[in-house]
Write a protein that holds these residues in place. Sequence first.
Motif, PDB file in Angstrom:
ATOM      1  N   ASN A  21      11.720   7.823  -0.143  1.00 47.17           N
ATOM      2  CA  ASN A  21      11.022   8.979   0.408  1.00 47.17           C
ATOM      3  C   ASN A  21      11.894  10.230   0.283  1.00 47.17           C
ATOM      4  O   ASN A  21      12.259  10.867   1.255  1.00 47.17           O
ATOM      5  N   GLY A  22      12.270  10.528  -0.968  1.00 51.71           N
ATOM      6  CA  GLY A  22      13.037  11.741  -1.227  1.00 51.71           C
ATOM      7  C   GLY A  22      14.457  11.499  -1.650  1.00 51.71           C
ATOM      8  O   GLY A  22      15.135  12.439  -2.112  1.00 51.71           O
ATOM      9  N   GLU A  23      14.940  10.260  -1.526  1.00 52.11           N
ATOM     10  CA  GLU A  23      16.301   9.967  -1.959  1.00 52.11           C
ATOM     11  C   GLU A  23      16.407  10.159  -3.467  1.00 52.11           C
ATOM     12  O   GLU A  23      15.678   9.546  -4.234  1.00 52.11           O
ATOM     13  N   GLY A  24      17.323  11.043  -3.879  1.00 55.22           N
ATOM     14  CA  GLY A  24      17.454  11.359  -5.300  1.00 55.22           C
ATOM     15  C   GLY A  24      16.247  12.075  -5.858  1.00 55.22           C
ATOM     16  O   GLY A  24      16.000  12.056  -7.067  1.00 55.22           O
ATOM     17  N   ASN A  25      15.463  12.709  -4.973  1.00 54.23           N
ATOM     18  CA  ASN A  25      14.217  13.396  -5.354  1.00 54.23           C
ATOM     19  C   ASN A  25      13.175  12.427  -5.926  1.00 54.23           C
ATOM     20  O   ASN A  25      12.314  12.830  -6.705  1.00 54.23           O
ATOM     21  N   PHE A  26      13.277  11.163  -5.533  1.00 58.37           N
ATOM     22  CA  PHE A  26      12.302  10.161  -5.954  1.00 58.37           C
ATOM     23  C   PHE A  26      11.424   9.780  -4.764  1.00 58.37           C
ATOM     24  O   PHE A  26      11.914   9.623  -3.630  1.00 58.37           O
ATOM     25  N   TYR A  27      10.130   9.603  -5.048  1.00 60.13           N
ATOM     26  CA  TYR A  27       9.164   9.176  -4.043  1.00 60.13           C
ATOM     27  C   TYR A  27       8.398   7.979  -4.616  1.00 60.13           C
ATOM     28  O   TYR A  27       7.671   8.112  -5.606  1.00 60.13           O
ATOM     29  N   ILE A  28       8.594   6.828  -4.000  1.00 62.13           N
ATOM     30  CA  ILE A  28       7.963   5.608  -4.502  1.00 62.13           C
ATOM     31  C   ILE A  28       7.269   4.912  -3.340  1.00 62.13           C
ATOM     32  O   ILE A  28       7.850   4.753  -2.259  1.00 62.13           O
ATOM     33  N   ARG A  29       6.027   4.503  -3.582  1.00 59.20           N
ATOM     34  CA  ARG A  29       5.247   3.853  -2.531  1.00 59.20           C
ATOM     35  C   ARG A  29       4.429   2.717  -3.139  1.00 59.20           C
ATOM     36  O   ARG A  29       3.790   2.886  -4.187  1.00 59.20           O
ATOM     37  N   ILE A  30       4.453   1.551  -2.481  1.00 59.15           N
ATOM     38  CA  ILE A  30       3.569   0.456  -2.893  1.00 59.15           C
ATOM     39  C   ILE A  30       2.162   0.793  -2.440  1.00 59.15           C
ATOM     40  O   ILE A  30       1.915   1.075  -1.262  1.00 59.15           O
ATOM     41  N   LYS A  31       1.220   0.775  -3.384  1.00 57.91           N
ATOM     42  CA  LYS A  31      -0.152   1.182  -3.079  1.00 57.91           C
ATOM     43  C   LYS A  31      -1.005   0.042  -2.532  1.00 57.91           C
ATOM     44  O   LYS A  31      -1.506   0.101  -1.421  1.00 57.91           O
ATOM     45  N   GLU A  32      -1.190  -0.979  -3.346  1.00 57.62           N
ATOM     46  CA  GLU A  32      -2.154  -2.009  -2.962  1.00 57.62           C
ATOM     47  C   GLU A  32      -1.805  -3.362  -3.563  1.00 57.62           C
ATOM     48  O   GLU A  32      -0.991  -3.467  -4.486  1.00 57.62           O
ATOM     49  N   LEU A  33      -2.424  -4.369  -3.015  1.00 61.03           N
ATOM     50  CA  LEU A  33      -2.338  -5.713  -3.559  1.00 61.03           C
ATOM     51  C   LEU A  33      -3.411  -5.813  -4.636  1.00 61.03           C
ATOM     52  O   LEU A  33      -4.598  -5.923  -4.342  1.00 61.03           O
ATOM     53  N   ALA A  34      -2.979  -5.737  -5.890  1.00 58.04           N
ATOM     54  CA  ALA A  34      -3.927  -5.719  -6.999  1.00 58.04           C
ATOM     55  C   ALA A  34      -4.521  -7.090  -7.281  1.00 58.04           C
ATOM     56  O   ALA A  34      -5.675  -7.201  -7.730  1.00 58.04           O
ATOM     57  N   LYS A  35      -3.729  -8.152  -7.014  1.00 56.84           N
ATOM     58  CA  LYS A  35      -4.242  -9.497  -7.304  1.00 56.84           C
ATOM     59  C   LYS A  35      -3.466 -10.522  -6.490  1.00 56.84           C
ATOM     60  O   LYS A  35      -2.255 -10.433  -6.342  1.00 56.84           O
ATOM     61  N   LEU A  36      -4.186 -11.490  -5.967  1.00 56.75           N
ATOM     62  CA  LEU A  36      -3.570 -12.670  -5.359  1.00 56.75           C
ATOM     63  C   LEU A  36      -4.440 -13.863  -5.733  1.00 56.75           C
ATOM     64  O   LEU A  36      -5.550 -14.024  -5.225  1.00 56.75           O
ATOM     65  N   GLU A  37      -3.926 -14.691  -6.626  1.00 55.78           N
ATOM     66  CA  GLU A  37      -4.674 -15.842  -7.114  1.00 55.78           C
ATOM     67  C   GLU A  37      -3.908 -17.123  -6.811  1.00 55.78           C
ATOM     68  O   GLU A  37      -2.695 -17.117  -6.665  1.00 55.78           O
ATOM     69  N   GLY A  38      -4.643 -18.209  -6.762  1.00 57.22           N
ATOM     70  CA  GLY A  38      -4.031 -19.509  -6.518  1.00 57.22           C
ATOM     71  C   GLY A  38      -4.661 -20.182  -5.320  1.00 57.22           C
ATOM     72  O   GLY A  38      -5.857 -20.038  -5.063  1.00 57.22           O
ATOM     73  N   GLU A  39      -3.841 -20.905  -4.570  1.00 51.37           N
ATOM     74  CA  GLU A  39      -4.339 -21.602  -3.387  1.00 51.37           C
ATOM     75  C   GLU A  39      -3.316 -21.514  -2.271  1.00 51.37           C
ATOM     76  O   GLU A  39      -2.109 -21.402  -2.505  1.00 51.37           O
ATOM     77  N   ALA A  40      -3.829 -21.554  -1.049  1.00 44.34           N
ATOM     78  CA  ALA A  40      -2.980 -21.567   0.142  1.00 44.34           C
ATOM     79  C   ALA A  40      -3.739 -22.289   1.243  1.00 44.34           C
ATOM     80  O   ALA A  40      -4.915 -22.018   1.482  1.00 44.34           O
ATOM     81  N   TYR A  41      -3.064 -23.216   1.886  1.00 44.68           N
ATOM     82  CA  TYR A  41      -3.704 -23.981   2.953  1.00 44.68           C
ATOM     83  C   TYR A  41      -2.633 -24.471   3.918  1.00 44.68           C
ATOM     84  O   TYR A  41      -1.440 -24.489   3.612  1.00 44.68           O
ATOM     85  N   VAL A  42      -3.069 -24.870   5.084  1.00 38.74           N
ATOM     86  CA  VAL A  42      -2.188 -25.475   6.081  1.00 38.74           C
ATOM     87  C   VAL A  42      -2.848 -26.745   6.577  1.00 38.74           C
ATOM     88  O   VAL A  42      -4.007 -26.728   6.991  1.00 38.74           O
ATOM     89  N   ASN A  43      -2.116 -27.842   6.498  1.00 37.67           N
ATOM     90  CA  ASN A  43      -2.563 -29.104   7.073  1.00 37.67           C
ATOM     91  C   ASN A  43      -1.865 -29.311   8.404  1.00 37.67           C
ATOM     92  O   ASN A  43      -0.670 -29.060   8.536  1.00 37.67           O
ATOM     93  N   VAL A  44      -2.612 -29.782   9.378  1.00 37.05           N
ATOM     94  CA  VAL A  44      -2.054 -30.057  10.696  1.00 37.05           C
ATOM     95  C   VAL A  44      -2.468 -31.457  11.116  1.00 37.05           C
ATOM     96  O   VAL A  44      -3.649 -31.805  11.070  1.00 37.05           O
ATOM     97  N   ARG A  45      -1.492 -32.263  11.497  1.00 34.33           N
ATOM     98  CA  ARG A  45      -1.791 -33.582  12.041  1.00 34.33           C
ATOM     99  C   ARG A  45      -0.793 -33.905  13.144  1.00 34.33           C
ATOM    100  O   ARG A  45       0.407 -33.785  12.955  1.00 34.33           O
TER     101      ARG A  45
END
Length: 348
Positions: free
Chosen positions: A51-75
Amino acid sequence: MARLGEGDKRWIVEDRPDGANVHNWHWAETDCLEWSKTYLTNLLCNKPILNGEGNFYIRIKELAKLEGEAYVNVRKGKVIPGYELHLVLSYEADAKDSDGNSVLRTEGSVEVPYISDENAGEDPEIKISIKDDGPIGKRLKEAFVAKGKPFVFEKIREYVDAMAKGGPAKDDLEVKKVAPKKPTASNSNKTVDNNSVSNTSTRKEKRKEGFKTITMSEKFSCRARDLYEILMDENRWKGFTQSNARISKEVGGEFSIFDGSVTGTNVELQEGKLIVQKWRFGSWPDGIVSTVQLSFDEPESGLTVVHLSHTDVPEEDRYGNATVVENTERGWRDLIFHKIRAVFGFGI
């Protein structure tokens, strides 16, 4: 066999009218992909990197893609997370002059090809690109690598920790506990003593049952001291594993291999004859350390047999995955012994 409707009710499993999974005894799986998208978006997106360090401004905008699988098993109240994700983020970068005027405004992407529960204790591979490949664009990319890459790793670790705690299923993990009966005044001391002995015995038994020993013998077409030197030389280790390594050659010295996923210390070293080390994987439960012993035999000139004994390997990692022994054994065979043969030409 009793006819329909005539069985003893004590042996009939009936559906509960409230649909409750009592004490999480049954296997319950929760799909976490949409939750993961929301969680990672909140962690990573619309976040300033510079945010201004070295006159550079960089910001992460958005999550462009999230593919695959995610789950939680509980027993039975135990969390077993599983995920294999491909993540892509977009970011915007702006370089300004000393007067605050924009010199270059461009965009880039951050790709994490493989976030997996199997590598939960390691930082994943990350690829950073930028659309403008001119001198200023390259400086903006370097700035993101320096500041943004650690930020992304930190947030991915937060996601991994959240999944290990149950992700969206964590609210279902509250197990009702029955309050223990209070001992009477006449036998309170005896009860406490018996409980103390019982708990100690249980802890010892669990530790004994929860660990395995891996043994194997492998032949190499080389001298014993050649194989010993390869295993104790960090530059050669880097060569055949294609990963970072730092290895002390002194007794009591420390080592770090496979990009830091395995760390430990040297216990006993006999050149060309014996290596004894303490090994710990980052994904193991806290405080767990195993012992590796490699002994070298040279029954004839140019032929070496190495005998491996890897003791106190936990059956489960800190996330409840019960593949630790299998993965460790496969790692020794495929990632170490077979790679040494292939790279150095020591095959029989």
